[in-house]
Design an enzyme around this catalytic site. Structure first.
Site, mmCIF file in Angstrom:
data_model
loop_
_atom_site.group_PDB
_atom_site.id
_atom_site.type_symbol
_atom_site.label_atom_id
_atom_site.label_comp_id
_atom_site.label_asym_id
_atom_site.label_seq_id
_atom_site.Cartn_x
_atom_site.Cartn_y
_atom_site.Cartn_z
ATOM 1 N N GLY A 9 0.825 -1.202 0.000
ATOM 2 C CA GLY A 9 0.000 0.000 0.000
ATOM 3 C C GLY A 9 0.856 1.246 0.000
ATOM 4 O O GLY A 9 2.029 1.202 0.391
ATOM 5 N N GLN A 45 2.919 9.955 1.516
ATOM 6 C CA GLN A 45 4.272 9.400 1.475
ATOM 7 C C GLN A 45 5.077 9.866 0.266
ATOM 8 O O GLN A 45 6.301 9.762 0.258
ATOM 9 C CB GLN A 45 4.213 7.867 1.468
ATOM 10 C CG GLN A 45 3.679 7.281 2.757
ATOM 11 C CD GLN A 45 3.556 5.778 2.638
ATOM 12 O OE1 GLN A 45 2.564 5.268 2.149
ATOM 13 N NE2 GLN A 45 4.591 5.067 3.064
ATOM 14 N N CYS A 100 6.367 -0.333 6.795
ATOM 15 C CA CYS A 100 5.958 0.844 6.026
ATOM 16 C C CYS A 100 7.097 1.244 5.095
ATOM 17 O O CYS A 100 8.257 1.217 5.500
ATOM 18 C CB CYS A 100 5.651 1.988 6.998
ATOM 19 S SG CYS A 100 5.159 3.520 6.190
ATOM 20 N N LEU A 101 6.747 1.612 3.858
ATOM 21 C CA LEU A 101 7.784 2.023 2.902
ATOM 22 C C LEU A 101 8.512 3.288 3.379
ATOM 23 O O LEU A 101 9.631 3.547 2.958
ATOM 24 C CB LEU A 101 7.174 2.261 1.514
ATOM 25 C CG LEU A 101 6.654 1.009 0.800
ATOM 26 C CD1 LEU A 101 5.982 1.392 -0.515
ATOM 27 C CD2 LEU A 101 7.782 0.007 0.546
ATOM 28 N N HIS A 146 -3.873 1.356 7.896
ATOM 29 C CA HIS A 146 -2.513 1.913 7.901
ATOM 30 C C HIS A 146 -2.417 3.101 6.938
ATOM 31 O O HIS A 146 -1.891 4.163 7.278
ATOM 32 C CB HIS A 146 -1.539 0.786 7.521
ATOM 33 C CG HIS A 146 -0.109 1.199 7.385
ATOM 34 N ND1 HIS A 146 0.890 0.749 8.223
ATOM 35 C CD2 HIS A 146 0.508 2.009 6.486
ATOM 36 C CE1 HIS A 146 2.051 1.277 7.854
ATOM 37 N NE2 HIS A 146 1.849 2.048 6.796
ATOM 38 N N GLU A 147 -2.958 2.913 5.709
ATOM 39 C CA GLU A 147 -2.858 3.980 4.697
ATOM 40 C C GLU A 147 -3.747 5.167 5.057
ATOM 41 O O GLU A 147 -3.378 6.317 4.820
ATOM 42 C CB GLU A 147 -3.224 3.453 3.304
ATOM 43 C CG GLU A 147 -2.411 2.253 2.817
ATOM 44 C CD GLU A 147 -0.906 2.415 2.939
ATOM 45 O OE1 GLU A 147 -0.412 3.560 2.894
ATOM 46 O OE2 GLU A 147 -0.217 1.394 3.110
ATOM 47 N N HIS A 177 -1.960 7.414 7.336
ATOM 48 C CA HIS A 177 -1.006 8.306 6.665
ATOM 49 C C HIS A 177 -1.689 9.608 6.246
ATOM 50 O O HIS A 177 -1.108 10.683 6.335
ATOM 51 C CB HIS A 177 -0.440 7.634 5.404
ATOM 52 C CG HIS A 177 0.747 6.749 5.653
ATOM 53 N ND1 HIS A 177 1.901 7.194 6.253
ATOM 54 C CD2 HIS A 177 0.969 5.444 5.344
ATOM 55 C CE1 HIS A 177 2.782 6.202 6.315
ATOM 56 N NE2 HIS A 177 2.239 5.119 5.780
HETATM 57 NI NI NI Z 1 3.048 3.201 5.478
#
Ligand code: NI
Length: 179
Positions: free
Chosen positions: A46, A51, A92-93, A134-135, A138
């Site tokens: 995701g 981000q 997480c990226l 999670h997204e 963000h």
């Molecule tokens: Ni993330």
């Protein structure tokens, strides 16, 4: 399509609150396509627009094993969530190589607009439910490490800053200039 640079924790821009998308136009569709390409290239499940330093309510995800079922959620709204909670390992990226347990609703129902601008509802469970939550965090400026203890979070912050310094030094030693 093009790959977008991903902000790394503790970049303060990760804490900005995203605004609703006013119209699903060509600009938003290009953003969605670039985000999907960036997510697949980074092997993520995701990615939120926050981000990639775009502060509008757009998320993309694909939790399929085959990596060929992209989902696009524009202006997502949580309309239902289960009382049952799950505790899964999250990464997480924006916080590479850090994984920890975060409590999430086992099932959620979200309404959103798709890439075509049409409204739809998504009932998610398992990894997809965790990913959606999670997204969506963000988009309100929340990174998953904020669920962890202050001590753990400080350790992660220190580790991330050290890592980015090392990367900068390595680039400098190779004669690569940051622009
Ligand atoms: Ni993330």
């Amino acid at each position: 399509m093009s790959l977008l640079p991903i902000l790394r924790y503790p970049d303060p821009r990760l804490h900005r609150v995203a605004l609703p998308v006013a119209a699903v136009d060509e600009r938003i569709r290009r953003l969605v396509d670039d985000m999907l390409e960036t997510m697949y290239a980074s092997d993520g499940v995701g990615l939120a627009a926050t981000q990639v330093d775009v502060h509008e309510r757009v998320i993309v995800l694909d939790t399929s094993d085959t990596r060929d079922r992209p989902r696009v959620l524009i202006n997502p709204q949580m309309i239902a969530s289960s009382d049952e909670m799950v505790l899964g390992d999250e990464g997480c990226l924006s916080v590479p190589q850090i994984y920890d347990k975060v409590p999430r609703h086992a099932r959620v129902t979200v309404s959103a607009l798709g890439r075509d601008g049409n409204p739809f509802e998504l009932e998610a469970e398992g990894l997809e439910s965790i990913c959606v939550q999670h997204e969506m965090d963000h988009l309100v400026g929340k990174v998953f490490v904020e669920y962890l203890s202050p001590l753990k979070r400080e350790r992660i912050k220190t580790k991330m800053l050290k890592k980015s310094r090392e990367e900068q030094q390595e680039q400098a030693s190779r004669g690569v200039r940051a622009l």
